[in-house]
Design a protein around this motif. Structure first.
Motif, PDB file in Angstrom:
ATOM      1  N   THR A  25       0.841  -1.185   0.000  1.00 32.09           N
ATOM      2  CA  THR A  25       0.000   0.000   0.000  1.00 32.09           C
ATOM      3  C   THR A  25       0.885   1.247   0.000  1.00 32.09           C
ATOM      4  O   THR A  25       1.808   1.341   0.809  1.00 32.09           O
ATOM      5  N   LEU A  26       0.600   2.167  -0.907  1.00 29.95           N
ATOM      6  CA  LEU A  26       1.331   3.429  -0.970  1.00 29.95           C
ATOM      7  C   LEU A  26       0.418   4.563  -0.541  1.00 29.95           C
ATOM      8  O   LEU A  26      -0.745   4.612  -0.951  1.00 29.95           O
ATOM      9  N   PRO A  27       0.940   5.503   0.243  1.00 29.04           N
ATOM     10  CA  PRO A  27       0.123   6.677   0.568  1.00 29.04           C
ATOM     11  C   PRO A  27      -0.093   7.513  -0.696  1.00 29.04           C
ATOM     12  O   PRO A  27       0.818   7.656  -1.522  1.00 29.04           O
ATOM     13  N   ALA A  28      -1.282   8.060  -0.863  1.00 24.28           N
ATOM     14  CA  ALA A  28      -1.597   8.853  -2.054  1.00 24.28           C
ATOM     15  C   ALA A  28      -0.611  10.009  -2.221  1.00 24.28           C
ATOM     16  O   ALA A  28      -0.238  10.360  -3.339  1.00 24.28           O
ATOM     17  N   ARG A  29      -0.170  10.581  -1.113  1.00 20.59           N
ATOM     18  CA  ARG A  29       0.768  11.705  -1.169  1.00 20.59           C
ATOM     19  C   ARG A  29       2.065  11.322  -1.891  1.00 20.59           C
ATOM     20  O   ARG A  29       2.680  12.148  -2.571  1.00 20.59           O
ATOM     21  N   ALA A  30       2.473  10.067  -1.782  1.00 23.11           N
ATOM     22  CA  ALA A  30       3.705   9.615  -2.427  1.00 23.11           C
ATOM     23  C   ALA A  30       3.620   9.742  -3.947  1.00 23.11           C
ATOM     24  O   ALA A  30       4.635   9.950  -4.620  1.00 23.11           O
ATOM     25  N   LEU A  31       2.430   9.629  -4.500  1.00 19.89           N
ATOM     26  CA  LEU A  31       2.261   9.705  -5.951  1.00 19.89           C
ATOM     27  C   LEU A  31       2.493  11.111  -6.501  1.00 19.89           C
ATOM     28  O   LEU A  31       2.703  11.280  -7.704  1.00 19.89           O
ATOM     29  N   GLY A  32       2.449  12.113  -5.618  1.00 18.99           N
ATOM     30  CA  GLY A  32       2.688  13.480  -6.051  1.00 18.99           C
ATOM     31  C   GLY A  32       4.134  13.918  -5.918  1.00 18.99           C
ATOM     32  O   GLY A  32       4.486  15.029  -6.318  1.00 18.99           O
ATOM     33  N   CYS A  33       4.995  13.063  -5.385  1.00 21.65           N
ATOM     34  CA  CYS A  33       6.395  13.413  -5.185  1.00 21.65           C
ATOM     35  C   CYS A  33       7.188  13.332  -6.479  1.00 21.65           C
ATOM     36  O   CYS A  33       6.901  12.506  -7.340  1.00 21.65           O
ATOM     37  N   ARG A  34       8.175  14.215  -6.597  1.00 18.57           N
ATOM     38  CA  ARG A  34       9.155  14.063  -7.666  1.00 18.57           C
ATOM     39  C   ARG A  34      10.066  12.925  -7.272  1.00 18.57           C
ATOM     40  O   ARG A  34      10.394  12.743  -6.102  1.00 18.57           O
ATOM     41  N   THR A  35      10.494  12.149  -8.225  1.00 15.37           N
ATOM     42  CA  THR A  35      11.344  10.998  -7.930  1.00 15.37           C
ATOM     43  C   THR A  35      12.582  10.989  -8.812  1.00 15.37           C
ATOM     44  O   THR A  35      12.591  11.576  -9.905  1.00 15.37           O
ATOM     45  N   ALA A  36      13.605  10.325  -8.312  1.00 19.63           N
ATOM     46  CA  ALA A  36      14.827  10.117  -9.088  1.00 19.63           C
ATOM     47  C   ALA A  36      15.364   8.740  -8.723  1.00 19.63           C
ATOM     48  O   ALA A  36      15.190   8.270  -7.590  1.00 19.63           O
ATOM     49  N   ALA A 120      23.748   9.008  -4.664  1.00 24.09           N
ATOM     50  CA  ALA A 120      22.925   9.819  -3.756  1.00 24.09           C
ATOM     51  C   ALA A 120      23.062  11.303  -4.098  1.00 24.09           C
ATOM     52  O   ALA A 120      22.075  12.045  -4.115  1.00 24.09           O
ATOM     53  N   GLU A 121      24.268  11.733  -4.395  1.00 24.80           N
ATOM     54  CA  GLU A 121      24.471  13.132  -4.773  1.00 24.80           C
ATOM     55  C   GLU A 121      23.810  13.442  -6.109  1.00 24.80           C
ATOM     56  O   GLU A 121      23.204  14.513  -6.279  1.00 24.80           O
ATOM     57  N   GLU A 122      23.873  12.531  -7.069  1.00 26.77           N
ATOM     58  CA  GLU A 122      23.188  12.742  -8.352  1.00 26.77           C
ATOM     59  C   GLU A 122      21.683  12.881  -8.137  1.00 26.77           C
ATOM     60  O   GLU A 122      21.037  13.752  -8.740  1.00 26.77           O
ATOM     61  N   VAL A 123      21.122  12.040  -7.299  1.00 28.80           N
ATOM     62  CA  VAL A 123      19.689  12.091  -6.994  1.00 28.80           C
ATOM     63  C   VAL A 123      19.348  13.415  -6.321  1.00 28.80           C
ATOM     64  O   VAL A 123      18.373  14.083  -6.675  1.00 28.80           O
ATOM     65  N   ARG A 124      20.165  13.821  -5.348  1.00 26.33           N
ATOM     66  CA  ARG A 124      19.925  15.098  -4.649  1.00 26.33           C
ATOM     67  C   ARG A 124      19.937  16.268  -5.628  1.00 26.33           C
ATOM     68  O   ARG A 124      19.039  17.116  -5.622  1.00 26.33           O
ATOM     69  N   ARG A 125      20.938  16.300  -6.499  1.00 24.15           N
ATOM     70  CA  ARG A 125      21.029  17.396  -7.475  1.00 24.15           C
ATOM     71  C   ARG A 125      19.840  17.411  -8.418  1.00 24.15           C
ATOM     72  O   ARG A 125      19.290  18.459  -8.732  1.00 24.15           O
ATOM     73  N   GLU A 126      19.443  16.228  -8.904  1.00 20.32           N
ATOM     74  CA  GLU A 126      18.306  16.179  -9.826  1.00 20.32           C
ATOM     75  C   GLU A 126      17.029  16.683  -9.161  1.00 20.32           C
ATOM     76  O   GLU A 126      16.274  17.462  -9.748  1.00 20.32           O
ATOM     77  N   LEU A 127      16.784  16.255  -7.943  1.00 14.28           N
ATOM     78  CA  LEU A 127      15.525  16.617  -7.282  1.00 14.28           C
ATOM     79  C   LEU A 127      15.495  18.058  -6.788  1.00 14.28           C
ATOM     80  O   LEU A 127      14.418  18.611  -6.601  1.00 14.28           O
ATOM     81  N   THR A 128      16.652  18.652  -6.578  1.00 21.28           N
ATOM     82  CA  THR A 128      16.656  20.037  -6.090  1.00 21.28           C
ATOM     83  C   THR A 128      16.855  21.052  -7.207  1.00 21.28           C
ATOM     84  O   THR A 128      16.790  22.256  -6.971  1.00 21.28           O
ATOM     85  N   ALA A 129      17.067  20.564  -8.430  1.00 23.02           N
ATOM     86  CA  ALA A 129      17.195  21.478  -9.576  1.00 23.02           C
ATOM     87  C   ALA A 129      15.810  22.036  -9.920  1.00 23.02           C
ATOM     88  O   ALA A 129      14.814  21.323  -9.830  1.00 23.02           O
ATOM     89  N   PRO A 130      15.758  23.286 -10.333  1.00 16.33           N
ATOM     90  CA  PRO A 130      14.460  23.839 -10.733  1.00 16.33           C
ATOM     91  C   PRO A 130      13.873  23.069 -11.918  1.00 16.33           C
ATOM     92  O   PRO A 130      14.598  22.586 -12.771  1.00 16.33           O
ATOM     93  N   THR A 131      12.574  22.947 -11.933  1.00 17.38           N
ATOM     94  CA  THR A 131      11.892  22.298 -13.042  1.00 17.38           C
ATOM     95  C   THR A 131      11.549  23.335 -14.089  1.00 17.38           C
ATOM     96  O   THR A 131      11.758  24.537 -13.891  1.00 17.38           O
ATOM     97  N   GLU A 132      10.969  22.892 -15.190  1.00 16.64           N
ATOM     98  CA  GLU A 132      10.576  23.829 -16.254  1.00 16.64           C
ATOM     99  C   GLU A 132       9.545  24.833 -15.750  1.00 16.64           C
ATOM    100  O   GLU A 132       9.505  25.955 -16.234  1.00 16.64           O
ATOM    101  N   GLU A 133       8.730  24.426 -14.796  1.00 16.09           N
ATOM    102  CA  GLU A 133       7.718  25.331 -14.252  1.00 16.09           C
ATOM    103  C   GLU A 133       8.321  26.309 -13.246  1.00 16.09           C
ATOM    104  O   GLU A 133       7.626  27.180 -12.734  1.00 16.09           O
ATOM    105  N   GLY A 134       9.624  26.127 -12.931  1.00 15.17           N
ATOM    106  CA  GLY A 134      10.292  27.047 -12.007  1.00 15.17           C
ATOM    107  C   GLY A 134      10.133  26.649 -10.547  1.00 15.17           C
ATOM    108  O   GLY A 134      10.597  27.350  -9.662  1.00 15.17           O
ATOM    109  N   VAL A 135       9.461  25.561 -10.294  1.00 14.28           N
ATOM    110  CA  VAL A 135       9.335  25.076  -8.920  1.00 14.28           C
ATOM    111  C   VAL A 135       9.956  23.701  -8.832  1.00 14.28           C
ATOM    112  O   VAL A 135      10.115  23.019  -9.817  1.00 14.28           O
TER     113      VAL A 135
END
Length: 136
Positions: A25-36, A120-135
């Motif tokens: 079972t996955l929490p619904a909130r998890a489906l809204g997370c950005r992932t790497a 881990a550092e690659e994942v951190r950088r990818e997830l903290t980089a701005p997206t096309e929407e700027g968030v």
């Protein structure tokens, strides 16, 4: 039970004789997370030598990083706000002791630690980089 607690060691799970895993079972909130996701192997189609998964929660900005395959069991690190490179590295080293890096023909513990930290550092950088929407 949390997935990270389900795996108790190399080739060991929290299942008694005759038990089997029937659902997840996955929490619904998890489906809204950005992932790497990052994976490394010494061989093109070989067993994973290191595997790192990350999620960035859009609601509270928290970052979770899970290091697996390189370790005898999964290690999940959670940060209320994304850490910088040094804090992430220190957190991985604090959570994953020297004896927790897996050692077999698919990679020495030193290589697995190196790859775990690198991915881990690659994942951190990818997830903290701005997206096309700027968030994030």
């Amino acid at each position: 039970m949390k997935v990270v607690d389900f795996i108790t060691g190399a080739g060991r799970k929290d299942l008694a004789d005759g038990e089997l895993l029937r659902s997840v079972t996955l929490p619904a909130r998890a489906l809204g997370c950005r992932t790497a996701f990052r994976q490394a192997s010494l061989y093109g189609l070989g067993r994973s030598g290191a595997l790192v998964i990350g999620t960035l929660d859009p609601v509270d900005g928290s970052l979770a990083v899970t290091v697996s395959a390189a370790t005898v069991r999964p290690f999940r690190l959670w940060f209320p706000l994304p850490p910088d490179r040094e804090r992430l590295r220190a957190a991985v080293d604090e959570a994953v002791g020297p004896d927790a890096w897996f050692d077999d023909i698919h990679g020495l513990p030193e290589w697995r630690r190196h790859m775990g930290l690198r991915l881990a550092e690659e994942v951190r950088r990818e997830l903290t980089a701005p997206t096309e929407e700027g968030v994030r």
